[in-house]
Motif scaffolding. Structure first.
Motif, PDB file in Angstrom:
ATOM      1  N   SER B  71       1.012  -1.471  -0.171  1.00  0.00           N
ATOM      2  CA  SER B  71       0.054   0.472  -0.229  1.00  0.00           C
ATOM      3  C   SER B  71       0.703   1.417  -0.144  1.00  0.00           C
ATOM      4  O   SER B  71       0.675   2.159  -0.270  1.00  0.00           O
ATOM      5  N   GLU B  72       2.415   1.213   1.045  1.00  0.00           N
ATOM      6  CA  GLU B  72       3.204   2.258   0.784  1.00  0.00           C
ATOM      7  C   GLU B  72       3.645   2.595  -0.682  1.00  0.00           C
ATOM      8  O   GLU B  72       3.521   4.130  -1.289  1.00  0.00           O
ATOM      9  N   ILE B  74       2.009   1.641  -3.586  1.00  0.00           N
ATOM     10  CA  ILE B  74       1.041   2.621  -4.470  1.00  0.00           C
ATOM     11  C   ILE B  74       1.498   3.846  -4.379  1.00  0.00           C
ATOM     12  O   ILE B  74       0.734   4.681  -5.585  1.00  0.00           O
ATOM     13  N   ASP B  75       1.381   4.102  -3.025  1.00  0.00           N
ATOM     14  CA  ASP B  75       1.188   6.249  -2.883  1.00  0.00           C
ATOM     15  C   ASP B  75       2.574   6.475  -3.131  1.00  0.00           C
ATOM     16  O   ASP B  75       2.947   7.643  -4.288  1.00  0.00           O
ATOM     17  N   VAL B  76       3.978   5.799  -3.198  1.00  0.00           N
ATOM     18  CA  VAL B  76       5.072   5.964  -3.321  1.00  0.00           C
ATOM     19  C   VAL B  76       5.272   5.992  -5.480  1.00  0.00           C
ATOM     20  O   VAL B  76       5.231   7.205  -6.370  1.00  0.00           O
ATOM     21  N   GLY B  78       2.545   7.078  -7.202  1.00  0.00           N
ATOM     22  CA  GLY B  78       1.616   8.245  -7.163  1.00  0.00           C
ATOM     23  C   GLY B  78       2.542   9.308  -6.985  1.00  0.00           C
ATOM     24  O   GLY B  78       2.449  10.490  -7.855  1.00  0.00           O
ATOM     25  N   SER B  79       3.603   9.476  -6.103  1.00  0.00           N
ATOM     26  CA  SER B  79       4.003  11.169  -5.488  1.00  0.00           C
ATOM     27  C   SER B  79       5.199  10.883  -6.242  1.00  0.00           C
ATOM     28  O   SER B  79       5.631  12.017  -7.159  1.00  0.00           O
ATOM     29  N   LYS B  81       7.910  10.192  -4.892  1.00  0.00           N
ATOM     30  CA  LYS B  81       9.218  10.482  -4.280  1.00  0.00           C
ATOM     31  C   LYS B  81       8.810   9.348  -2.874  1.00  0.00           C
ATOM     32  O   LYS B  81       7.987   8.375  -2.601  1.00  0.00           O
ATOM     33  N   ARG B  83       9.837   6.542  -0.383  1.00  0.00           N
ATOM     34  CA  ARG B  83       9.795   6.747   1.252  1.00  0.00           C
ATOM     35  C   ARG B  83      11.012   5.158   1.683  1.00  0.00           C
ATOM     36  O   ARG B  83      10.928   4.093   1.173  1.00  0.00           O
ATOM     37  N   ARG B 111       9.795   4.660  -7.492  1.00  0.00           N
ATOM     38  CA  ARG B 111       9.295   4.204  -7.972  1.00  0.00           C
ATOM     39  C   ARG B 111      10.091   4.181  -9.282  1.00  0.00           C
ATOM     40  O   ARG B 111      12.081   4.649  -8.911  1.00  0.00           O
TER      41      ARG B 111
END
Lengths: 234, 113
Positions: B71-72, B74-76, B78-79, B81, B83, B111
């Motif tokens: 889930s992290e 998928i955010d990465v 998108g952004s 950036k 982590r 990413r």
């Protein structure tokens, strides 16, 4: 990760060549370093050490934190000769993490019955090595005592710069072998890389003890890669 | 030590799969174990690769924290950036998931491209 870095890394891995992905954990920039590439300073020293140990990890250099992800090809051991020593060496090498293959054209020796579960080629080294060439991450131990079988493989191992090349036989036997290898076109420097008599000198007497000595010498050669210009250890 | 198998098992190799996804035009994140303390199921250098739909291959633990990493990731994606995630024994701290083995791991998620 840079897509180009990923493509390059995968190409190196497919070709069984060592590579390290160096990532700057501060800004995320990365690049591939191949074994033998010159990298200056503390980072270069850490990279050289990582190639030898195979261990990935973070390093501090030039005020930055880099992650080194080390990709070494699986080291493997090719044994010429389906003999008593090889029967002991096969399970030991597997346990130590060095997958082993045996080549011996003498079908009476190279039988699955004598070598259960071992990759066996009851063919001449000339024929097997054509399809599965030796490389820098392969060790070769020639233990048949028969020049007709051993010599071609030894020359091929030297030409492929195998990280370890060992040959069974006394000093007297080896002196004759040196003459034959010179006749085959091997150089004196190449021949100096052959470990003969084979194995670390632990006073091995039985075939199983000789197998221990050969395996130990193989591991030593692998872990000290690049520390000696000629690659010759022990 | 991270040894690549004798001949790469391309069907299961996370980095080969990530390259294939990229060629198919998918957005991809790569998670890498960069540090471990104590007992940790997967060594430093291990990868989990994730696409934008949450498909994944590889592992960074024995299955304990992969869900959270996905889930992290998928955010990465998108952004864009990167982590750094840290997982420890399951407790009330930063993350709901944890490692039952009692170890701690640090996972870098970035990413591709």
């Amino acid at each position: 990760m840079d897509p180009y870095a990923l493509k390059t890394l995968n190409a190196e891995r497919r070709a069984r060549r060592a590579a390290i992905l160096v990532t700057d954990l501060g800004d995320g920039r990365d690049r591939i370093v191949r074994e033998g590439d010159q990298v200056a300073g503390d980072l270069g020293a850490a990279i050289a050490k990582a190639f030898r140990s195979g261990s990935s990890g973070s390093v501090e250099a030039e005020g930055r934190t880099f992650f080194l992800n080390v990709h070494l090809p699986q080291p493997r051991l090719v044994v010429i000769g389906a003999v008593h020593i090889s029967q002991a060496l096969a399970p030991m090498a597997r346990i130590a993490g060095y997958p082993l293959e045996i080549i011996d054209p003498r079908t009476a020796f190279a039988t699955p019955d004598r070598f259960p579960g071992v990759a066996l080629h009851a063919e001449w080294p000339e024929d097997v090595l054509k399809h599965q060439p030796l490389d820098n991450y392969t060790a070769l131990a020639a233990v048949t005592h028969d020049p007709k079988i051993d010599d071609f493989a030894l020359k091929a191992a030297l030409d492929a710069n195998c990280f370890y090349v060992g040959a069974l036989g006394s000093r007297k036997t080896h002196a004759k072998r040196v003459e034959r290898l010179l006749a085959l076109g091997a150089t004196a420097d190449q021949i100096a890389r052959i470990h003969a008599p084979i194995g670390l000198d632990i006073g091995a007497a039985s075939p199983a003890e000789i197998a221990v000595a050969v395996l130990a010498q193989t591991i030593y050669a692998f872990r000290s890669r690049g520390l000696d210009a000629k690659g010759a250890v022990a | 030590m991270m040894n690549d198998s004798l001949y790469l098992d391309e069907a299961r190799d996370p980095l080969i799969i990530a390259e294939g996804w990229m060629k198919d035009g998918k957005d991809v994140a790569i998670a890498t174990v960069v540090e471990t303390w104590g007992s940790a199921p997967r060594p430093v250098g291990s990868h989990l690769v994730i696409d934008a739909d949450g498909n994944f291959h590889g592992s960074v633990s024995g299955g304990c924290v992969e869900g959270a990493v996905v889930s992290e990731a998928i955010d990465v994606i998108g952004s864009g950036k990167a982590r750094m995630l840290e997982f420890g024994v399951a407790d009330e701290t930063a993350w709901q998931v944890g490692l039952s083995c009692g170890g701690r791991i640090k996972v870098y998620v970035e990413r591709l491209g």
